[in-house]
Design a protein around this motif. Structure first.
Motif, PDB file in Angstrom:
ATOM      1  N   TRP A 199      -8.909  60.902  15.126  1.00 56.11           N
ATOM      2  CA  TRP A 199      -8.132  60.785  16.365  1.00 56.11           C
ATOM      3  C   TRP A 199      -6.652  60.950  16.023  1.00 56.11           C
ATOM      4  N   ASP A 200      -6.126  62.128  16.327  1.00 57.48           N
ATOM      5  CA  ASP A 200      -4.711  62.433  16.075  1.00 57.48           C
ATOM      6  C   ASP A 200      -3.921  61.934  17.283  1.00 57.48           C
ATOM      7  N   ILE A 201      -3.306  60.768  17.118  1.00 58.52           N
ATOM      8  CA  ILE A 201      -2.676  60.066  18.246  1.00 58.52           C
ATOM      9  C   ILE A 201      -1.159  60.105  18.144  1.00 58.52           C
ATOM     10  N   ALA A 202      -0.515  60.302  19.274  1.00 59.51           N
ATOM     11  CA  ALA A 202       0.942  60.232  19.366  1.00 59.51           C
ATOM     12  C   ALA A 202       1.317  59.445  20.600  1.00 59.51           C
ATOM     13  N   LEU A 203       2.454  58.762  20.553  1.00 58.11           N
ATOM     14  CA  LEU A 203       3.012  58.070  21.712  1.00 58.11           C
ATOM     15  C   LEU A 203       4.062  58.986  22.326  1.00 58.11           C
ATOM     16  N   MET A 204       3.902  59.299  23.614  1.00 57.93           N
ATOM     17  CA  MET A 204       4.757  60.303  24.244  1.00 57.93           C
ATOM     18  C   MET A 204       5.444  59.768  25.492  1.00 57.93           C
ATOM     19  N   ASP A 205       6.624  60.354  25.780  1.00 60.42           N
ATOM     20  CA  ASP A 205       7.319  60.001  27.015  1.00 60.42           C
ATOM     21  C   ASP A 205       6.810  60.878  28.150  1.00 60.42           C
ATOM     22  N   GLU A 206       7.407  60.731  29.336  1.00 53.06           N
ATOM     23  CA  GLU A 206       6.928  61.465  30.513  1.00 53.06           C
ATOM     24  C   GLU A 206       7.134  62.967  30.402  1.00 53.06           C
ATOM     25  N   GLU A 207       8.014  63.395  29.519  1.00 50.70           N
ATOM     26  CA  GLU A 207       8.263  64.833  29.332  1.00 50.70           C
ATOM     27  C   GLU A 207       7.376  65.431  28.236  1.00 50.70           C
ATOM     28  N   GLY A 208       6.522  64.613  27.628  1.00 52.60           N
ATOM     29  CA  GLY A 208       5.643  65.114  26.586  1.00 52.60           C
ATOM     30  C   GLY A 208       6.254  65.138  25.214  1.00 52.60           C
ATOM     31  N   ASN A 209       7.331  64.391  25.030  1.00 50.48           N
ATOM     32  CA  ASN A 209       7.971  64.294  23.719  1.00 50.48           C
ATOM     33  C   ASN A 209       7.520  63.021  22.998  1.00 50.48           C
ATOM     34  N   LYS A 210       7.336  63.119  21.697  1.00 55.87           N
ATOM     35  CA  LYS A 210       6.965  61.940  20.924  1.00 55.87           C
ATOM     36  C   LYS A 210       8.134  60.965  20.889  1.00 55.87           C
ATOM     37  N   VAL A 211       7.836  59.686  21.135  1.00 56.00           N
ATOM     38  CA  VAL A 211       8.901  58.681  21.165  1.00 56.00           C
ATOM     39  C   VAL A 211       9.163  58.149  19.764  1.00 56.00           C
ATOM     40  N   PRO A 212      10.369  57.675  19.489  1.00 55.05           N
ATOM     41  CA  PRO A 212      10.680  57.093  18.175  1.00 55.05           C
ATOM     42  C   PRO A 212       9.898  55.806  17.941  1.00 55.05           C
ATOM     43  N   GLN A 213       9.749  55.460  16.675  1.00 54.99           N
ATOM     44  CA  GLN A 213       9.077  54.213  16.312  1.00 54.99           C
ATOM     45  C   GLN A 213       9.765  53.031  17.004  1.00 54.99           C
ATOM     46  N   GLY A 214       8.965  52.162  17.588  1.00 55.62           N
ATOM     47  CA  GLY A 214       9.493  50.994  18.270  1.00 55.62           C
ATOM     48  C   GLY A 214       9.679  51.171  19.763  1.00 55.62           C
ATOM     49  N   GLU A 215       9.604  52.421  20.255  1.00 54.46           N
ATOM     50  CA  GLU A 215       9.771  52.657  21.686  1.00 54.46           C
ATOM     51  C   GLU A 215       8.417  52.852  22.369  1.00 54.46           C
ATOM     52  N   GLU A 216       8.367  52.457  23.625  1.00 52.79           N
ATOM     53  CA  GLU A 216       7.141  52.543  24.405  1.00 52.79           C
ATOM     54  C   GLU A 216       6.824  53.990  24.767  1.00 52.79           C
ATOM     55  N   GLY A 217       5.558  54.373  24.627  1.00 51.95           N
ATOM     56  CA  GLY A 217       5.120  55.702  25.022  1.00 51.95           C
ATOM     57  C   GLY A 217       3.659  55.694  25.428  1.00 51.95           C
ATOM     58  N   GLU A 218       3.243  56.755  26.088  1.00 49.50           N
ATOM     59  CA  GLU A 218       1.843  56.863  26.492  1.00 49.50           C
ATOM     60  C   GLU A 218       0.993  57.269  25.294  1.00 49.50           C
ATOM     61  N   ILE A 219      -0.151  56.624  25.143  1.00 48.13           N
ATOM     62  CA  ILE A 219      -1.087  56.977  24.076  1.00 48.13           C
ATOM     63  C   ILE A 219      -1.730  58.318  24.422  1.00 48.13           C
ATOM     64  N   CYS A 220      -1.478  59.326  23.583  1.00 48.90           N
ATOM     65  CA  CYS A 220      -2.006  60.665  23.827  1.00 48.90           C
ATOM     66  C   CYS A 220      -2.776  61.146  22.597  1.00 48.90           C
ATOM     67  N   ILE A 221      -3.804  61.949  22.826  1.00 51.52           N
ATOM     68  CA  ILE A 221      -4.692  62.413  21.757  1.00 51.52           C
ATOM     69  C   ILE A 221      -4.616  63.935  21.670  1.00 51.52           C
TER      70      ILE A 221
END
Length: 545
Positions: free
Chosen positions: A365-387
């Motif tokens: 499962w290649d997971i990234a946390l992303m903002d509403e624009e589809g950009n990966k958020v920095p460590q420590g910031e809230e983002g949507e769990i995306c696969i």
């Protein structure tokens, strides 16, 4: 076919473990039929504490007999079959029989109302219903409005009025159902789960046959199951969590599935006694169950056989984690997934459990946390769990059945968007924040506000309603309704009880609002949409004071 290895740490796990699935995999043929018929498979304790021990031979023969009998009744590959069977032995037999045929089971909770049944049967194009006698009356009430429902099978009780008797049907089928070149497997449909949404009717989540193989990670590695373990997952068979913990992964890992088919109100002391009496070795339950268990005197129960505990479904309170660890001498390992996925984030035995963290991404499962624009958020910031779905992901759902538009909304630009938010700490542990939408999780159930709101406004006293989740120590969240009344009505305790009873009649009982606030108007956007987030924030601010 599936071999468990030991891992030194998370890094070692990621480097050496890759989830795999044999070609054209079918759990019934490739796992069940490969088992020693005399090996123990399942222990079942009913509501009267009668215990039965079943071997794999029982499920091999019974599922073959039922598959033959269903085929003789016209059930075929691709047919959709609704099951409402509590935690009965027949649930496993029916599921396995349908896997052999290639018909698609739709496990459903016992709390569905006649309205729920009518809507789901028609929405999903269900042709066959298999349920126990206590559900038959509700199905009969819905039948006149379900023209496509043509085969009815009743488990237990005296069948009549067009219903076939399960026992008689089972006995009529031959004991062998061999695999053929056109048998289902691989990418063919395996199972459909209804997943609660925030608006409209629940979506139909379709998984293919490879989904079952992906649960080896769940059972062998997250639950840490070994040959001969007796594993208990607390879950109704009408929910996806049931196949996470009471089916595929457990048998692939060589464990014995333990089932307690309790009915009525849950009593934590009874569960602890059952665990003690039956020497449960590994245990999984939603945090709500643990919240009740730690309020008991754990020292009064012999849990010496218990060696590993896990949880999923909602956030685990720190206090519950520490109370359980103090009471039984072991931590609780959290995991995260959805109806649309298998286990995608977890804490495994070779990792340090951090109370409140769901763990780290599972290999595959290649997971990234992303903002509403589809950009990966920095460590420590809230983002949507995306696969990342640039390549196939073993265990990810195929689609929302018959709804390509809804599928396209979540599977887009190479990513599957879970709708859940989290943040990552400096060591890569993920910390769950909640839904990006308004879904409510209460006592392990996922509740969409739209259905409850619709029920409320059907009452003559209610003009408008907004349903949100209110934090609760026991249930995780309470269903809360904020209501605007029609002229002439007073928002007092009497009306609150009337509205709660009214909602219970129209929806599954667990969905009714336990808290009702009365207001003059609801907060809305310019376009007229209710601002549920504003209501939730006001509730949190009030609770903080």
């Amino acid at each position: 076919m599936f071999t468990k290895e030991e891992y030194a740490d998370y890094k070692d796990f990621c480097e050496r473990y890759t989830p795999e699935c044999p070609e054209n995999f079918n759990f019934a043929f490739d796992v069940l039929d490969a088992k020693d018929p005399k090996a123990p498979a399942l222990i079942h304790v009913d509501d009267d504490y009668n215990r039965r021990e079943l071997d794999f031979g029982f499920f091999q023969e019974s599922s073959s007999r039922l598959a033959n009998a269903l085929v003789s009744q016209g059930v075929k590959k691709g047919d959709r079959v609704m099951l409402i069977l509590y935690r009965r032995l027949e649930y496993w037999v029916v599921m396995l029989a349908l896997h052999r045929i290639g018909a698609v089971p739709i496990p459903s909770p016992s709390l569905l109302t006649k309205k729920d049944i009518r809507e789901r049967v028609n929405y999903a194009g269900i042709s066959t219903m298999i349920c126990e006698d206590s559900i038959v009356e509700r199905v009969d009430q819905a039948r006149p409005d379900c023209p496509g429902l043509n085969l009815l099978i009743q488990v237990e009780g005296e069948a009549g009025n067009g219903w076939l008797d399960y026992g008689e049907l089972l006995a009529s089928g031959g004991p062998s159902f061999p695999r053929t070149p056109d048998s289902p497997g691989g990418g063919d449909p395996l199972v459909i789960f209804f997943s609660s949404g925030t608006t409209g009717l629940a979506k139909m989540v379709l998984h293919n046959h490879k989904y079952a193989a992906s649960h080896y990670t769940t059972g062998a590695l997250w639950h840490d199951l070994e040959e001969g373990d007796v594993h208990l997952t607390v879950s109704d068979t009408g929910w996806g969590k049931s196949v996470w913990g009471k089916f595929y992964g457990q048998w692939m890992a060589g464990a014995v599935i333990f089932v307690w088919d309790f009915r009525g109100k849950f009593h934590p002391g009874d569960l602890l006694q059952v665990m003690a009496d039956n020497k449960i070795t590994t245990f999984c339950a939603p945090p709500t169950i643990y919240r009740f268990l730690v309020r008991e005197d754990l020292s009064q129960y012999d849990l010496s056989s218990l060696r590993f505990c896990t949880t999923a479904g909602e956030l685990l309170n720190d206090s519950v984690f520490h109370a359980w660890q103090k009471g039984v001498g072991m931590p609780i390992y959290e995991g995260y997934g959805q109806t649309e996925t298998t286990l995608q984030v977890a804490t495994f035995k070779f990792m340090e459990p951090r109370p409140g963290s769901i763990g780290k991404p599972v290999p595959g499962w290649d997971i990234a946390l992303m903002d509403e624009e589809g950009n990966k958020v920095p460590q420590g910031e809230e983002g949507e769990i995306c696969i990342n779905i640039e390549s196939p992901v073993l265990g990810l759902f195929d689609n929302y059945m018959d709804e390509p538009e809804k599928t396209a909304c979540v599977k887009c630009r190479g990513w599957y968007h879970t709708g859940d938010k989290a943040w990552a700490d400096e060591d890569g542990y993920l910390w769950f924040m909640g839904r990006t939408d308004d879904l409510i999780k209460s006592s392990g159930y996922r509740i969409g506000p739209f259905e409850v709101e619709s029920a409320l406004v059907a009452h003559e006293a209610v003009i408008e309603a907004a349903v949100t989740g209110l934090p609760d120590e026991v249930r995780g969240q309470l269903v809360k309704a904020t209501v605007v009344l029609a002229p002439g009505y007073v928002g007092d305790e009497k009306l609150t009880k009337q509205l709660q009873a009214f909602v219970r009649e129209l929806t599954a009982p667990y969905k009714y609002p336990r808290v009702i606030d009365y207001v003059d108007e609801l907060p809305k956007t310019i376009s007229g949409k209710i601002k549920r987030k504003e209501i939730r924030e006001a509730d949190l601010a009030r609770l903080a004071n």
